[in-house]
Design an enzyme around this catalytic site. Structure first.
Site, mmCIF file in Angstrom:
data_model
loop_
_atom_site.group_PDB
_atom_site.id
_atom_site.type_symbol
_atom_site.label_atom_id
_atom_site.label_comp_id
_atom_site.label_asym_id
_atom_site.label_seq_id
_atom_site.Cartn_x
_atom_site.Cartn_y
_atom_site.Cartn_z
ATOM 1 N N GLY A 1 2.605 -1.133 4.398
ATOM 2 C CA GLY A 1 2.722 0.275 4.018
ATOM 3 C C GLY A 1 4.188 0.669 3.902
ATOM 4 O O GLY A 1 4.833 0.457 2.873
ATOM 5 N N GLY A 2 4.734 1.219 4.992
ATOM 6 C CA GLY A 2 6.100 1.767 4.996
ATOM 7 C C GLY A 2 7.141 0.863 4.352
ATOM 8 O O GLY A 2 7.942 1.315 3.521
ATOM 9 N N ASN B 1 0.869 -1.176 0.000
ATOM 10 C CA ASN B 1 0.000 0.000 0.000
ATOM 11 C C ASN B 1 0.908 1.229 0.000
ATOM 12 O O ASN B 1 1.447 1.614 1.034
ATOM 13 C CB ASN B 1 -0.875 -0.037 1.265
ATOM 14 C CG ASN B 1 -1.761 1.184 1.387
ATOM 15 O OD1 ASN B 1 -1.841 1.997 0.462
ATOM 16 N ND2 ASN B 1 -2.428 1.325 2.529
ATOM 17 N N TRP B 2 1.080 1.803 -1.171
ATOM 18 C CA TRP B 2 2.005 2.942 -1.293
ATOM 19 C C TRP B 2 1.390 4.245 -0.767
ATOM 20 O O TRP B 2 2.063 5.263 -0.679
ATOM 21 C CB TRP B 2 2.410 3.144 -2.749
ATOM 22 C CG TRP B 2 3.439 2.168 -3.242
ATOM 23 C CD1 TRP B 2 4.028 1.146 -2.530
ATOM 24 C CD2 TRP B 2 4.024 2.131 -4.552
ATOM 25 N NE1 TRP B 2 4.935 0.483 -3.317
ATOM 26 C CE2 TRP B 2 4.951 1.063 -4.571
ATOM 27 C CE3 TRP B 2 3.852 2.887 -5.710
ATOM 28 C CZ2 TRP B 2 5.705 0.754 -5.702
ATOM 29 C CZ3 TRP B 2 4.600 2.572 -6.837
ATOM 30 C CH2 TRP B 2 5.518 1.520 -6.834
ATOM 31 N N LYS B 3 0.109 4.243 -0.501
ATOM 32 C CA LYS B 3 -0.581 5.461 -0.029
ATOM 33 C C LYS B 3 -0.305 6.603 -1.031
ATOM 34 O O LYS B 3 -0.198 6.337 -2.217
ATOM 35 C CB LYS B 3 -0.170 5.763 1.403
ATOM 36 C CG LYS B 3 -0.305 4.495 2.289
ATOM 37 C CD LYS B 3 -0.149 4.730 3.748
ATOM 38 C CE LYS B 3 -0.330 3.400 4.499
ATOM 39 N NZ LYS B 3 -0.302 3.532 5.939
ATOM 40 N N HIS C 1 -9.682 1.266 4.381
ATOM 41 C CA HIS C 1 -8.456 1.491 5.172
ATOM 42 C C HIS C 1 -8.736 2.527 6.255
ATOM 43 O O HIS C 1 -9.515 3.470 6.030
ATOM 44 C CB HIS C 1 -7.335 1.970 4.240
ATOM 45 C CG HIS C 1 -6.010 1.956 4.912
ATOM 46 N ND1 HIS C 1 -5.602 2.964 5.744
ATOM 47 C CD2 HIS C 1 -5.017 1.035 4.909
ATOM 48 C CE1 HIS C 1 -4.399 2.670 6.226
ATOM 49 N NE2 HIS C 1 -4.025 1.502 5.714
ATOM 50 N N GLU D 1 -6.298 -5.352 10.485
ATOM 51 C CA GLU D 1 -5.318 -4.274 10.585
ATOM 52 C C GLU D 1 -5.684 -3.403 11.790
ATOM 53 O O GLU D 1 -6.464 -2.448 11.676
ATOM 54 C CB GLU D 1 -5.268 -3.459 9.299
ATOM 55 C CG GLU D 1 -4.082 -2.520 9.318
ATOM 56 C CD GLU D 1 -3.685 -2.018 7.949
ATOM 57 O OE1 GLU D 1 -2.644 -2.437 7.438
ATOM 58 O OE2 GLU D 1 -4.419 -1.196 7.396
ATOM 59 N N SER E 1 2.621 -2.336 10.380
ATOM 60 C CA SER E 1 4.057 -2.335 10.671
ATOM 61 C C SER E 1 4.759 -3.654 10.350
ATOM 62 O O SER E 1 5.720 -4.024 11.022
ATOM 63 C CB SER E 1 4.313 -1.966 12.139
ATOM 64 O OG SER E 1 3.831 -0.679 12.410
HETATM 65 P P1 PGA Z 1 2.391 0.188 7.750
HETATM 66 O O1 PGA Z 1 1.041 0.494 6.961
HETATM 67 O O2 PGA Z 1 2.917 -1.123 7.207
HETATM 68 O O3 PGA Z 1 3.309 1.355 7.431
HETATM 69 O O4 PGA Z 1 2.053 0.090 9.191
HETATM 70 C C1 PGA Z 1 0.111 -0.505 6.741
HETATM 71 C C2 PGA Z 1 -1.147 0.099 6.201
HETATM 72 O O5 PGA Z 1 -1.470 1.245 6.570
HETATM 73 O O6 PGA Z 1 -1.855 -0.541 5.401
#
Ligand code: PGA
Length: 225
Positions: A213-214, A10-12, A96, A153, A192
């Site tokens: 995400g990150g 998920n690159w946001k 999300h 999540e 995370s």
């Molecule tokens: P994160 O993000 O891996 O940076 O915690 C996950 C997400 O928001 O889907």
């Protein structure tokens, strides 16, 4: 038994077009684990880049981070399933917690988006914290339940919302609740997940993959998952 895990990036709202292109080139160059399927969900403007890459690599597919609850039509700013036809979009992240927090999405909106996606044969990856499960099970039409990929999540586990580490026993228990509630095949975990803790979350057979995400922003780190 299919032990392949689904790893969803998920690159946001990150990355320029050039950065997305560089990421893809790096991804295509590197060795992949054979027991992984990767889904990249970039911003809408980069869907073409990922879609082209996916046509060269069978471990890769493209997803969206959101979908319009409406069909094609007069809905300024919304991206419908019809708009992405031709890009072979296979998945969409729906509900999300950032969509809920910053864009005030409701359970009802999520249910409508699930319907939009499935009508176009796009698989919804539906994010939920524990407190959302029963409301979403009620709101999403039961005929769609088994076709979604529920994703546990916890909001406080997301790196930008605190990055709280959840004990694996609790994660597995909730994953099993999701599987029995929605009677679906795959259930993911998100929050995370990174190369250091990936084995904790990806080794248990109960967990079918991760939403990342990150740690997805760097192709090398992503491929270590
Ligand atoms: P994160 O993000 O891996 O940076 O915690 C996950 C997400 O928001 O889907």
């Amino acid at each position: 038994m299919n032990v392949s895990k689904l790893i969803v990036a998920n690159w946001k709202s990150n990355k320029t077009v050039a950065e997305a292109q560089e990421w893809v080139e790096s991804f295509l160059r590197q060795e992949k684990r054979t027991n992984r399927q990767y889904v990249i969900c970039p911003s809408f403007v980069q869907i073409g880049i990922i879609s082209r890459a996916a046509s060269h690599d069978s471990s890769l597919s493209v997803g969206m981070q959101d979908i319009s609850p409406f069909e094609a039509g007069a809905y300024t700013g919304a991206v419908s399933a019809q708009n992405v036809r031709g890009y072979d979009v296979k998945y969409v992240i729906i509900g999300h917690s950032e969509r809920r927090k910053y864009f005030h999405e409701t359970y009802h909106d999520i249910a409508r988006k699930v319907e939009s996606a499935l009508t176009a044969d796009i698989t919804p990856i539906v994010c939920m914290d524990r407190g959302d499960i029963s409301a979403l099970a009620d709101e999403i039409d039961s005929r769609w339940h088994s076709r979604i990929i529920p994703t546990y999540e916890p909001v406080d586990a997301i790196s930008t919302f605190g990055g709280h580490e959840h004990a694996i026993a609790e994660v597995i228990k909730t994953i099993e609740t999701l599987r029995s509630t929605f009677r679906c095949e795959q259930v993911l975990y998100g929050g995370s997940v990174d190369p250091e803790n990936a084995l904790t979350y990806l080794q248990p057979t109960e967990i079918d993959g991760a939403l990342v995400g990150g740690a997805s922003l760097d192709a090398q780190a992503f491929l270590q998952l």
